[in-house]
Scaffold this motif. Sequence first.
Motif, short mmCIF file in Angstrom:
data_model
loop_
_atom_site.label_atom_id
_atom_site.label_comp_id
_atom_site.label_asym_id
_atom_site.label_seq_id
_atom_site.Cartn_x
_atom_site.Cartn_y
_atom_site.Cartn_z
N GLU A 123 5.70 -3.90 2.24
CA GLU A 123 5.20 -2.69 2.91
C GLU A 123 3.72 -2.47 2.62
OE1 GLU A 123 9.21 0.12 3.15
OE2 GLU A 123 7.98 0.15 1.33
N GLU A 124 3.30 -2.72 1.39
CA GLU A 124 1.88 -2.56 1.04
C GLU A 124 1.02 -3.61 1.74
OE1 GLU A 124 0.03 -0.26 -0.93
OE2 GLU A 124 1.85 0.80 -0.32
N LEU A 125 1.49 -4.85 1.77
CA LEU A 125 0.75 -5.89 2.48
C LEU A 125 0.67 -5.59 3.97
CD1 LEU A 125 2.30 -8.99 0.68
CD2 LEU A 125 -0.11 -8.31 0.56
N HIS A 126 1.77 -5.10 4.52
CA HIS A 126 1.82 -4.74 5.94
C HIS A 126 0.83 -3.61 6.23
CE1 HIS A 126 3.58 -2.75 9.57
NE2 HIS A 126 3.73 -4.01 9.94
N ARG A 127 0.74 -2.64 5.32
CA ARG A 127 -0.21 -1.53 5.51
C ARG A 127 -1.64 -2.06 5.53
NH1 ARG A 127 -3.54 0.89 2.47
NH2 ARG A 127 -2.77 -0.13 0.56
N GLY A 162 8.82 -3.21 -1.31
CA GLY A 162 7.61 -2.43 -1.58
C GLY A 162 6.35 -3.27 -1.46
N LEU A 163 6.37 -4.49 -1.97
CA LEU A 163 5.22 -5.39 -1.86
C LEU A 163 4.91 -5.67 -0.40
CD1 LEU A 163 3.15 -7.49 -2.91
CD2 LEU A 163 5.04 -9.13 -3.04
N SER A 168 7.21 -13.03 -5.20
CA SER A 168 7.79 -11.75 -4.81
C SER A 168 7.69 -10.68 -5.88
CB SER A 168 9.26 -11.94 -4.42
OG SER A 168 10.03 -12.38 -5.52
N ASP A 169 7.46 -11.07 -7.14
CA ASP A 169 7.37 -10.08 -8.21
C ASP A 169 5.92 -9.67 -8.48
OD1 ASP A 169 6.66 -12.52 -9.27
OD2 ASP A 169 7.76 -12.27 -11.15
N ALA A 170 5.10 -9.69 -7.43
CA ALA A 170 3.70 -9.31 -7.53
C ALA A 170 3.51 -7.85 -7.11
CB ALA A 170 2.83 -10.22 -6.65
N GLY A 171 2.43 -7.26 -7.61
CA GLY A 171 2.06 -5.90 -7.22
C GLY A 171 0.60 -5.85 -6.85
N LEU A 172 0.29 -5.20 -5.74
CA LEU A 172 -1.10 -5.11 -5.29
C LEU A 172 -1.93 -4.23 -6.20
CD1 LEU A 172 -0.76 -4.80 -1.41
CD2 LEU A 172 -1.60 -6.75 -2.70
N ILE A 173 -3.19 -4.61 -6.38
CA ILE A 173 -4.15 -3.83 -7.16
C ILE A 173 -5.25 -3.30 -6.25
CG2 ILE A 173 -5.83 -3.93 -9.05
CD1 ILE A 173 -4.13 -6.14 -10.32
N ARG A 228 16.30 -6.67 3.52
CA ARG A 228 16.55 -6.84 4.96
C ARG A 228 15.77 -5.83 5.81
NH1 ARG A 228 22.48 -7.77 3.39
NH2 ARG A 228 22.66 -10.05 3.41
N LYS A 229 15.33 -4.74 5.19
CA LYS A 229 14.53 -3.74 5.91
C LYS A 229 13.17 -4.31 6.30
CE LYS A 229 16.76 0.10 3.46
NZ LYS A 229 16.56 1.22 2.50
N ILE A 230 12.80 -5.43 5.68
CA ILE A 230 11.54 -6.09 6.04
C ILE A 230 11.52 -6.44 7.53
CG2 ILE A 230 10.23 -8.26 5.71
CD1 ILE A 230 11.16 -8.13 2.72
#
Length: 293
Positions: free
Chosen positions: A18-22, A15-16, A89-94, A49-51
């Motif tokens: 995917e958000e960075l990629h977006r 999820g992290l 890796s345990d970060a979340g975007l704000i 692995r979906k990364i």
Amino acid sequence: MLSILIPTYNYECLGLVEELHRQAQTLSFPIEILVADDGSKEELKRNNRKINKLSNCMFIELKENVGRARIRNFLSEKARYDLLLFIDSDAGLISNFFLQDYVSAIQNNEVVCGGLLYDRPLPSEIFSLRYYYGISTEERSAKARNLHPYAQFSSFSFLIRKKTFRQILFDESFSGYGHEDTAFGIELEKRGIKIKHISNPLYHLGLEKNEDFLQKTEMSIENLYRSSAKLEESVRLLQTYNKVRKYKFQKPLAFLFRKTRGILKRDLKSSHPSMKLFAFYKLGYLCNIKQNN
């Protein structure tokens, strides 16, 4: 231009990424995202692995656990670009402008730290110690962090020029958990490399259960003991211990710690643990180690 480097161990970070990629898709400069898995359990690698299906992203699996310092050095070797953004890796975007704000801040700096926050409210009492410790100790405004920029360096999220990072690297003699980022901040200061702290935080989402966090704290103090010669001028716990030793209080404190350890643990695993008792627990644990070695 920008390599985003994410070390991970037993944590799902799809999820992290995917958000960075977006966010990366909205920017005008090239970005790659490299995630290195440090020997995680198989079931925790499947989703990660979906990364590999995302453009300019790669999930690299190491066969064995190499540790927090070495895996960051490894990622820097693999990076293609001149700017390295390390994120746990345990970060979340704000912020929707997280990447852009970092790149803007690095223009006249060598190292930039964005800071971290803890999401409210406390998700469960089983995480109370990590949560309240993080809020009381790790959440700091950019203004406060810039008062003591090297002591406030954190590897949780920072941007650095690749040539600068490769001159220093994380000290791979730090094994287990804790203080490799302290040593990195010390080395930055020795070399006169300025750190700029900005307000560009991430959420720290990976809260450990109370018992697990106590164990990691003890591991961190053991690391501190083994590396005390390198860290004693920069770590408050060592400075406090040296004052205690000066007045010959270390043995009584170690004895008191052993006698009260069970009571301390009950408080620290409660819904509202005392940070003062946690500070005493850490000092007592260090005194006990010193006495037994």
